[in-house]
Design an enzyme around this catalytic site. Structure first.
Site, PDB file in Angstrom:
ATOM      1  CD  GLU A 168      -3.036  -1.064   2.205  1.00  0.00           C
ATOM      2  OE1 GLU A 168      -2.984  -0.166   3.050  1.00  0.00           O
ATOM      3  OE2 GLU A 168      -3.966  -1.883   2.144  1.00  0.00           O
ATOM      4  CD  GLU A 370      -3.409  -6.079   3.815  1.00  0.00           C
ATOM      5  OE1 GLU A 370      -4.274  -5.370   4.372  1.00  0.00           O
ATOM      6  OE2 GLU A 370      -2.197  -5.800   3.809  1.00  0.00           O
TER       7      GLU A 370
HETATM    8  C1  BGP Z   1      -4.307  -2.419   5.409  1.00  0.00           C
HETATM    9  C2  BGP Z   1      -2.885  -2.609   5.892  1.00  0.00           C
HETATM   10  C3  BGP Z   1      -2.748  -3.542   7.033  1.00  0.00           C
HETATM   11  C4  BGP Z   1      -3.910  -3.608   7.998  1.00  0.00           C
HETATM   12  C5  BGP Z   1      -5.268  -3.478   7.326  1.00  0.00           C
HETATM   13  C6  BGP Z   1      -6.429  -3.244   8.255  1.00  0.00           C
HETATM   14  O1  BGP Z   1      -4.456  -1.150   4.869  1.00  0.00           O
HETATM   15  O2  BGP Z   1      -2.059  -3.070   4.856  1.00  0.00           O
HETATM   16  O3  BGP Z   1      -1.523  -3.273   7.632  1.00  0.00           O
HETATM   17  O4  BGP Z   1      -3.688  -2.870   9.094  1.00  0.00           O
HETATM   18  O5  BGP Z   1      -5.277  -2.445   6.381  1.00  0.00           O
HETATM   19  O6  BGP Z   1      -6.541  -1.880   8.615  1.00  0.00           O
HETATM   20  P1  BGP Z   1      -6.527  -1.394  10.106  1.00  0.00           P
HETATM   21  O7  BGP Z   1      -5.456  -2.147  10.792  1.00  0.00           O
HETATM   22  O8  BGP Z   1      -6.221   0.057  10.043  1.00  0.00           O
HETATM   23  O9  BGP Z   1      -7.884  -1.656  10.653  1.00  0.00           O
END
Ligand code: BGP
Length: 468
Positions: A168, A370
């Site tokens: 990201e 993801e």
């Molecule tokens: C994505 C990232 C992760 C993870 C996920 C969930 O953007 O790559 O690292 O954290 O989001 O988001 P959050 O943890 O902010 O709820």
């Protein structure tokens, strides 16, 4: 969608996504240097949910073998994590022997357990000493990153098949330099654009290092390199104005096309650069950059998908901080929300993305790197046996997989699905507020792992590739 069974291809990765800074902990052992998360935790622990800073991760370092066995027993075949730059190299850019050993041990454990390890090189974890030299705004840091990537390829090239340069890359320009939501809380769009541009160069330089290391025999012939980004399909009103459509075009340009063009064509979208220029934003370009960017083409792409973007024509040219606006958010009255995270749940968005990739970038192979649902206070959802009853998670993943399976049947070149995060982990300044896992991490009981109700469902899907 009517209830029916969807089938995912046999030859399809089904696994878990996580990252070094969110799981490893051990932030000071093994001569690890501080990254910006450690520094922020030290400076203002009150910014972190329940004052839980970066220090502990989810105790993965102590439970690595146990966790990998557990992921394998859930039927998963692959795991993506990241190497921490601040662990692998010292301040002079030399290998830190304890850091090197740390990752040799991790890869050996994965091999022993029978899990294919996907390795990403950067997950929002700028080493603090490099940030103090200007971070991504400084070309020397871009070069330092290429050097770090080269060291990683040459050190672990025979232990890892699947490499990724960034996770990201759009997030740091956004969170650290535009919204100022993350330390060091900068709100300056010109600087954000410079960071986004320099990260694009850093990606391309790393791919160049990868190809060179492969040529010299440091990597497996069958290894692959990619980039992982979060993609947000933009939507607007049913009967849009011209200006609404322009908002869609620019949102897509900055969030999606920027990275898609970089990894498929080795260039950045000129119409987006022109739009930035028209707002007085000049990127820190140099004549040689187009040759560097040309090396940014990858073997495949990771697509993180959580939510769509609903946009409309902006009501003003800039926001209250003077940041140029290309779109305003549009609240879709029918949106289904994950209220814990504030993100819309829209499984069809994944199908729409898959169709966009197929139609606009027909040669591009990709996987869902993801996708997941983070929910607050899951401890209140325990049954009398202490098992979290997370039917909403089953529903969330099932619906996304159904749309994905449908897209694949219609020709999408999607090669796998990784869920974020199969075992609860630390979520940046939200710490352990929203839990994503199929496996609970009990902070009251020394990070003990306990399967949630959804774990059995996951196992069935992962082992049969049938989505029911
Ligand atoms: C994505 C990232 C992760 C993870 C996920 C969930 O953007 O790559 O690292 O954290 O989001 O988001 P959050 O943890 O902010 O709820």
């Amino acid at each position: 969608m009517a209830q029916q069974t969807y089938r995912l291809p046999d030859d399809f990765f089904f696994g878990a996504a996580m990252s070094g800074p969110q799981t490893e902990g051990h932030w000071r052992s093994g001569d690890k240097l501080e990254n910006l998360w450690d520094t922020w935790s030290n400076l203002r622990i009150e910014d972190f949910h329940n004052r839980i800073g970066s220090y502990g991760g989810n105790d993965f370092t102590n439970r690595r073998h146990e966790d990998l066995v557990s992921l394998k027993s859930l039927g998963l075949d692959s795991v993506r994590t990241s190497i921490q730059w601040s662990r692998l190299l010292d301040q002079d850019g030399n290998i830190n022997p304890a850091g090197e050993q740390y990752y040799h041990d991790l890869f050996a454990d994965a091999r022993e357990v029978g899990i294919e390890i996907f390795v990403n090189l950067y997950h929002f974890d700028m080493p603090t000493y490099l940030f103090r030299r200007g971070g991504w705004e400084n070309r020397e840091v871009v070069e330092a990153y290429a050097h770090y990537a080269s060291k990683a390829f040459r050190t672990f090239g025979k232990e890892v098949h699947y490499w990724f340069t960034f996770n990201e890359p759009i997030v740091e320009p956004e969170q650290r330099y535009t919204s100022g939501y993350w330390y060091p809380f900068i709100k300056d769009y010109a600087r954000a654009c410079a960071v986004q541009y320099n990260i694009s160069l850093a990606h391309a330089l790393a791919v160049r290092e990868y190809r060179a290391a492969k040529e010299e025999g440091y990597l497996h012939d069958s290894s692959r390199i990619g980039l992982i980004n979060c993609f947000t399909p933009p939507y607007t009103h049913k009967n849009p104005s011209k200006a609404d459509l322009e908002a869609v075009r620019m949102t897509d340009g900055v969030s999606n096309r920027w990275w898609l063009d970089l990894v498929t064509k080795g260039e950045l979208p000129q119409d987006v650069i022109d739009a930035l220029n028209s707002r007085g934003i000049e990127l820190p370009t140099r004549p040689e950059d187009k040759y560097i960017l040309a090396d940014g083409k990858v073997d495949w792409l990771g697509c993180n998908y959580y939510h769509p973007e609903r946009v409309q024509a902006p009501a003003s040219d800039t926001d209250e901080n003077g940041i140029p606006k290309f779109a305003d958010p549009y609240v879709w009255p029918e949106a289904e929300m994950n209220t814990s995270r504030g993100w819309e749940i829209y499984p069809k968005g994944l199908y729409d993305l898959a169709c966009k990739f197929r139609n606009e970038y027909p040669d591009l192979e990709w996987f869902v790197s993801e996708n997941g649902m983070g929910v607050e206070r899951e401890d209140l959802k325990k049954d009398k046996n202490g098992v979290i009853q997370d039917d909403y998670r089953i529903d969330f993943v099932r619906r996304h997989l159904e749309w994905l399976a449908r897209a694949i049947q219609e020709g999408a070149k999607c090669r796998g699905y990784h869920y974020w995060a199969v075992i609860d982990n630390w979520s940046w300044n939200h710490a352990f507020k929203n839990r994503y896992g199929f496996v609970e991490v009990d902070l009251e009981d020394n990070y003990r792992r306990r399967p949630k109700k959804s774990a059995a469902w996951l196992k069935k899907v992962a082992t049969t590739h049938m989505v029911e």
